[in-house]
Design an enzyme around this catalytic site. Structure first.
Site, PDB file in Angstrom:
ATOM      1  N   GLU A  67       0.700  -1.184  -0.005  1.00 27.33           N
ATOM      2  CA  GLU A  67      -0.040  -0.128   0.102  1.00 27.33           C
ATOM      3  C   GLU A  67       0.771   1.541  -0.014  1.00 27.33           C
ATOM      4  O   GLU A  67       0.728   2.099   1.037  1.00 27.33           O
ATOM      5  CB  GLU A  67      -0.985   0.179   1.239  1.00 27.33           C
ATOM      6  CG  GLU A  67      -2.122  -1.059   1.123  1.00 27.33           C
ATOM      7  CD  GLU A  67      -2.947  -1.090   2.234  1.00 27.33           C
ATOM      8  OE1 GLU A  67      -2.780  -0.161   3.099  1.00 27.33           O
ATOM      9  OE2 GLU A  67      -3.956  -1.789   2.208  1.00 27.33           O
ATOM     10  N   GLU A  77      -5.419  -8.290   0.048  1.00 27.17           N
ATOM     11  CA  GLU A  77      -5.878  -7.918   1.137  1.00 27.17           C
ATOM     12  C   GLU A  77      -7.464  -7.806   0.912  1.00 27.17           C
ATOM     13  O   GLU A  77      -7.595  -6.834  -0.256  1.00 27.17           O
ATOM     14  CB  GLU A  77      -5.387  -6.741   2.008  1.00 27.17           C
ATOM     15  CG  GLU A  77      -4.272  -6.849   2.834  1.00 27.17           C
ATOM     16  CD  GLU A  77      -3.966  -5.577   3.528  1.00 27.17           C
ATOM     17  OE1 GLU A  77      -4.919  -4.630   3.865  1.00 27.17           O
ATOM     18  OE2 GLU A  77      -3.026  -5.555   3.699  1.00 27.17           O
TER      19      GLU A  77
HETATM   20  O1  IFM Z   1      -4.613  -3.250   9.008  1.00 28.41           O
HETATM   21  C1  IFM Z   1      -4.223  -2.592   7.674  1.00 28.41           C
HETATM   22  C2  IFM Z   1      -3.284  -3.077   6.872  1.00 28.41           C
HETATM   23  O2  IFM Z   1      -2.066  -2.808   7.342  1.00 28.41           O
HETATM   24  C3  IFM Z   1      -3.060  -2.374   5.540  1.00 28.41           C
HETATM   25  N1  IFM Z   1      -4.355  -2.590   4.663  1.00 28.41           N
HETATM   26  C4  IFM Z   1      -5.620  -2.202   5.358  1.00 28.41           C
HETATM   27  C5  IFM Z   1      -5.659  -2.971   6.627  1.00 28.41           C
HETATM   28  C6  IFM Z   1      -6.845  -2.813   7.455  1.00 28.41           C
HETATM   29  O3  IFM Z   1      -7.026  -1.273   7.727  1.00 28.41           O
END
Ligand code: IFM
Length: 444
Positions: free
Chosen positions: A169, A351
């Site tokens: 990210e 994710e």
């Molecule tokens: O916990 C975070 C993760 O570190 C990065 N993506 C979003 C998740 C939830 O907010």
């Protein structure tokens, strides 16, 4: 009307879970680990809602064996974790910390023993504080420090790990770290943000080259949080804010890394920091696009932040499955289509998942997280629809394996398939873990 038939995932489709070092490991002050910018952030007033830290968190550093056993029980095929840069190189460069190196050796070996693929993310936001003292990502040299760190990881683990992500990210930690003060290191300034964008892109390119040259057969990707940005309440006055946020959030990294260009406004803004040959350094061939997605963003004009935009409200009545985030699986499906067409790479959803502060064992000791099951069901269905429409999605990783430290929200949000009692470190499989186990089994 005939009911649409449910998509059948190909047998090779990969089902995984994701975590990150600072969020689960704990052992922050053990065995030579150095400080990261998040250790400092947690000790800064207002840095974390509940004033908590990742010092202990889910204690994965000591309990990884139990956690891998639970993954195996669920049937998880791949585990995406990140390595803590300050655990391997306490000052970010120079002296290597042998116990830190040994920890990931043990973790990787234990995964392989259970037949779980290790997916290693090099950077998930925990920059060594010593490097931040030198300017962190605003310092162009940081790309070189990162490349050296990547080389250490590749040399040490590349015999057993074949799947690598350079970063997790990009736009979250650069925007919230250097423009909007919601993450470490908490700088708020346009020039710092722009420098961070460019230097992180250079680091990504250098990391790809290092991994490619040192790890035979490596499969290398980068992980982007790609989310459609819409003007709050559809209002015209928010359109420009949405367009600029879209450039920073969705375009600033995949465009230069995969297409070799910055989008028009960013190209102008980055120009002062660009050196001859930079675009070629950034745009290195990669093998897959990692997509992290939770929902769309609604942007509005907000003069309190340096770029004049901020986060707006979701449309009234938007479903949120009880977790406070708007749930739009159709936007996820469309994002997959857009990304597939624009970047023409295989996609892994690295994710997707559902938070909420209210998961707790009932009197019988069960955690009945129906909201998470509902959320995962509609998102996995939406992914199936994108695949049916021809998008090349190869795998899906739930965020997250365990309840953990949720950055600025501390422990007020629980994202795990496994409940963690942070007082006793007791693990309890939530109902969603059983549901995910059945999902994986059904698709084999
Ligand atoms: O916990 C975070 C993760 O570190 C990065 N993506 C979003 C998740 C939830 O907010």
């Amino acid at each position: 009307m005939k009911k649409a038939s449910r998509f059948v995932f190909p047998p090779k489709f990969l089902w995984g879970v994701s975590t990150s070092a600072y969020q689960v490991e704990g052992a922050a002050n053990e065995e030579g680990r150095g400080l990261s910018i998040w250790d400092i952030r947690c000790r800064t007033k207002g840095g974390v809602t509940d004033g908590s830290t990742g010092d202990v968190s889910a204690d994965h550093y000591h309990r990884y064996g139990e956690d891998i056993g639970l993954m195996h029980q669920i049937g998880i095929q791949a585990y995406r974790f990140s390595v803590a840069w300050p655990r391997l190189l306490p000052r970010g460069r120079g002296q290597v910390n042998q116990p830190g190196i040994d920890f990931y050796d043990r973790l990787i070996d234990a995964l392989l023993e259970k037949g779980i693929q290790p997916w290693l993310t090099l950077y998930h936001w925990d920059l060594p504080q010593s490097l931040d003292d030198l300017g962190g990502w605003t310092n162009r040299d940081c790309a070189g420090w990162y490349a050296d760190f990547a080389a250490l990881v590749a040399r040490r683990y590349g015999d057993r790990v074949k799947h690598f992500a350079t970063f997790n990210e990009f736009s979250v930690f650069t925007l919230f770290g250097y423009a909007i003060p919601w993450a470490a290191p908490g700088v708020t300034d346009r020039a710092s943000h722009l420098k961070a964008i460019h230097h992180v892109n250079l680091a990504h390119g250098a990391g790809v080259d290092v991994l490619r040259s040192l790890v035979p057969g490596a499969s290398i990707g980068a992980i982007h949080n790609h989310q459609k940005v819409l003007p709050e309440h559809g209002r015209d006055e928010n359109r420009e804010a949405a367009a600029l946020l879209d450039e920073h959030w969705n375009r600033a990294f995949p465009d230069p890394q995969i297409l070799g260009v910055y989008s028009p406004r960013l190209a102008q803004d980055i120009e002062p920091y660009l050196q001859a040959g930079d675009m070629a350094r950034i745009c290195r061939p990669i093998d897959w696009f990692g997509l992290n997605h939770y929902g769309p963003i609604f942007a509005r004009v907000d003069p309190q932040f340096v770029w004049g935009y901020g986060w707006g409200d979701s449309p009234p009545g938007a479903a949120d499955h009880g977790v406070g985030w708007p749930v739009f699986p159709e936007v996820f499906r469309d994002e997959l289509v857009t990304i597939g067409q624009r970047y023409k790479l295989p996609i892994y959803v690295t994710e997707n998942g559902c938070g909420g502060g209210f998961d707790a064992p009932n009197a019988a000791g069960q955690v009945l997280d129906e909201h998470r099951i509902n959320y995962l069901t509609v998102f996995i269905d939406a992914m199936g629809q994108a695949m049916q429409a021809g998008v090349d999605v190869r795998g899906y990783f739930v965020w997250s394996l365990l309840d953990n430290f949720e950055w600025g929200s501390g422990y007020t949000q629980r994202f795990g398939l496994i409940h963690v009692d942070f007082d006793t470190q007791k693990r309890t499989l939530k109902k969603s873990a059983g549901w995910y186990a059945a999902k994986i089994k059904d698709s084999q």
